[in-house]
Scaffold this motif. Structure first.
Motif, short mmCIF file in Angstrom:
data_model
loop_
_atom_site.label_atom_id
_atom_site.label_comp_id
_atom_site.label_asym_id
_atom_site.label_seq_id
_atom_site.Cartn_x
_atom_site.Cartn_y
_atom_site.Cartn_z
N THR A 114 7.67 26.65 -24.64
CA THR A 114 8.82 27.25 -25.32
C THR A 114 9.42 28.36 -24.46
N CYS A 115 8.57 29.22 -23.91
CA CYS A 115 9.06 30.32 -23.08
C CYS A 115 9.71 29.81 -21.80
N LEU A 116 9.19 28.72 -21.25
CA LEU A 116 9.71 28.19 -19.98
C LEU A 116 11.10 27.59 -20.10
N THR A 117 11.57 27.32 -21.31
CA THR A 117 12.91 26.77 -21.47
C THR A 117 14.00 27.80 -21.23
N GLN A 118 13.62 29.07 -21.16
CA GLN A 118 14.61 30.13 -21.02
C GLN A 118 14.92 30.42 -19.55
N PRO A 119 16.11 30.98 -19.26
CA PRO A 119 16.55 31.17 -17.87
C PRO A 119 15.93 32.41 -17.21
N PHE A 120 14.62 32.39 -17.10
CA PHE A 120 13.89 33.48 -16.48
C PHE A 120 12.89 32.89 -15.48
N GLU A 124 9.68 31.45 -13.76
CA GLU A 124 8.55 30.76 -14.38
C GLU A 124 7.36 31.69 -14.58
N TRP A 125 7.09 32.51 -13.59
CA TRP A 125 5.96 33.44 -13.68
C TRP A 125 6.10 34.35 -14.90
N ASP A 126 7.27 34.94 -15.09
CA ASP A 126 7.49 35.84 -16.21
C ASP A 126 7.37 35.12 -17.55
N SER A 127 7.88 33.90 -17.61
CA SER A 127 7.83 33.14 -18.86
C SER A 127 6.40 32.79 -19.25
N VAL A 128 5.61 32.35 -18.27
CA VAL A 128 4.22 31.97 -18.56
C VAL A 128 3.40 33.20 -18.95
N CYS A 129 3.56 34.29 -18.21
CA CYS A 129 2.82 35.51 -18.54
C CYS A 129 3.21 36.05 -19.91
N THR A 130 4.48 35.92 -20.25
CA THR A 130 4.94 36.34 -21.57
C THR A 130 4.23 35.56 -22.67
N ALA A 131 4.12 34.25 -22.49
CA ALA A 131 3.46 33.41 -23.50
C ALA A 131 1.99 33.79 -23.66
N VAL A 132 1.29 34.00 -22.55
CA VAL A 132 -0.13 34.36 -22.60
C VAL A 132 -0.32 35.70 -23.31
N GLU A 133 0.48 36.67 -22.95
CA GLU A 133 0.37 38.00 -23.57
C GLU A 133 0.74 37.94 -25.05
N TRP A 134 1.76 37.18 -25.37
CA TRP A 134 2.20 37.00 -26.75
C TRP A 134 1.07 36.42 -27.60
N MET A 135 0.43 35.39 -27.11
CA MET A 135 -0.67 34.77 -27.85
C MET A 135 -1.86 35.72 -28.01
N ASN A 136 -2.20 36.43 -26.95
CA ASN A 136 -3.34 37.35 -27.02
C ASN A 136 -3.11 38.46 -28.03
N GLN A 137 -1.93 39.03 -28.03
CA GLN A 137 -1.65 40.11 -28.97
C GLN A 137 -1.61 39.59 -30.40
N ALA A 138 -1.07 38.40 -30.59
CA ALA A 138 -1.06 37.80 -31.92
C ALA A 138 -2.48 37.54 -32.40
N ALA A 139 -3.35 37.08 -31.49
CA ALA A 139 -4.74 36.80 -31.84
C ALA A 139 -5.47 38.07 -32.24
N GLU A 140 -5.21 39.16 -31.55
CA GLU A 140 -5.87 40.43 -31.89
C GLU A 140 -5.47 40.88 -33.29
N ARG A 141 -4.20 40.81 -33.58
CA ARG A 141 -3.75 41.23 -34.92
C ARG A 141 -4.22 40.27 -35.99
N ALA A 142 -4.27 38.98 -35.67
CA ALA A 142 -4.77 38.00 -36.64
C ALA A 142 -6.23 38.27 -36.98
N GLU A 143 -7.02 38.63 -35.98
CA GLU A 143 -8.42 38.96 -36.24
C GLU A 143 -8.54 40.21 -37.12
#
Length: 266
Positions: A212-218, A220-239
């Motif tokens: 999903t992040c990779l579809t945006q005009p940024f 590739e490195w920034d998009s992938v890192c954004t997705a990983v960080e997004w998931m990790n922070q969501a996981a922390e709050r979910a826990e």
């Protein structure tokens, strides 16, 4: 950059075509929706190419190896349209069929990103050298000695750099910590939740978020890192939310998707 990528997703509502396994298909669709995209799950070879032409990104999950012909047709269309492709090599080394399919996908398609656990990434990195896959074995859950963490960083980095060099893809090695590699560039992400290993599909969901992040005009490195960080922070709050109400793993699963959506609806 992360805020800009999330805002861009919200504005463009990218359509993601996923050919994924039936065990996680519902969660994969919901994580795309939570992130601000639209989900399409079409696995019939006769419509895969046409459906991909109507979408902005493609996710190929090896858990759907029975639909490999659809993967190749969809992948070639995505390449022709210059749309990102994310490959999730579930249990890539466990059978000859999965090894052969993985090798063919890497040779015939231009993959934007590859995300797997340490054993899956190692399998892919060695496939070109051992085309028959002799001695390679990878299952959905990596053994403790193969999990991506500080003590295994050197080996995981070597495997990921080899695979990125072979394919040109950004490689994500998921585990207790997450490693992102593009060529000789790498970054380790800490955080997330151990509860993610207690539910089915957390890795598949991350692959969908990356796509999903990779579809945006940024970049590739920034998009992938954004997705990983997004998931990790969501996981922390979910826990945190799960423990507050003394919930279990299914509660955590619900909150994980919930927390991804909180970035896009608040």
């Amino acid at each position: 950059m992360r805020h800009e990528i999330l805002q861009s997703i919200d504005k463009t509502n990218p359509r993601i075509h996923s050919i994924t396994n039936t065990i996680t298909i519902n969660d994969c669709a919901n994580i795309i929706l939570a992130a601000g995209g639209s989900a399409v799950m079409a696995s019939d070879p006769d419509e895969a190419s046409e459906m991909t032409s109507l979408c902005d990104g493609l996710i190929l999950n090896l858990g759907a190896v029975a639909f490999r012909e659809a993967m190749f047709r969809a992948g070639k269309t995505a390449n022709a349209l210059n749309h990102p492709i994310v490959f999730d090599p579930v249990a890539a080394g466990s059978t000859a069929l999965r090894r052969q399919t993985s090798l063919r996908l890497m040779r015939e398609l231009r993959l934007t990103a590859i995300r797997g656990n340490a054993s899956e990434i190692r399998t892919l990195s060695l496939l070109s050298e051992r085309e028959e896959g002799e001695g390679l074995q990878s299952f959905v859950d990596a053994e403790e000695s193969q999990v991506m963490k500080k003590t295994n960083l050197e080996r995981c980095l070597e495997d990921a750099e080899r695979l990125s060099g072979q394919t040109g893809a950004v490689v994500v090695v998921s585990g207790i910590e997450d490693l992102v590699v593009q060529g000789e560039r790498h970054q380790v992400f800490q955080g997330g939740s151990a509860l993610s290993a207690r539910i089915t599909g957390s890795g598949c969901m991350l692959s969908e978020l990356i796509g999903t992040c990779l579809t945006q005009p940024f970049p590739e490195w920034d998009s992938v890192c954004t997705a990983v960080e997004w998931m990790n922070q969501a996981a922390e709050r979910a826990e945190e939310r799960t423990r507050e109400i003394q919930g279990g793993t299914m509660t955590y699963r619900m909150y994980l998707i919930d927390e991804i959506s909180r970035y896009t609806i608040l």
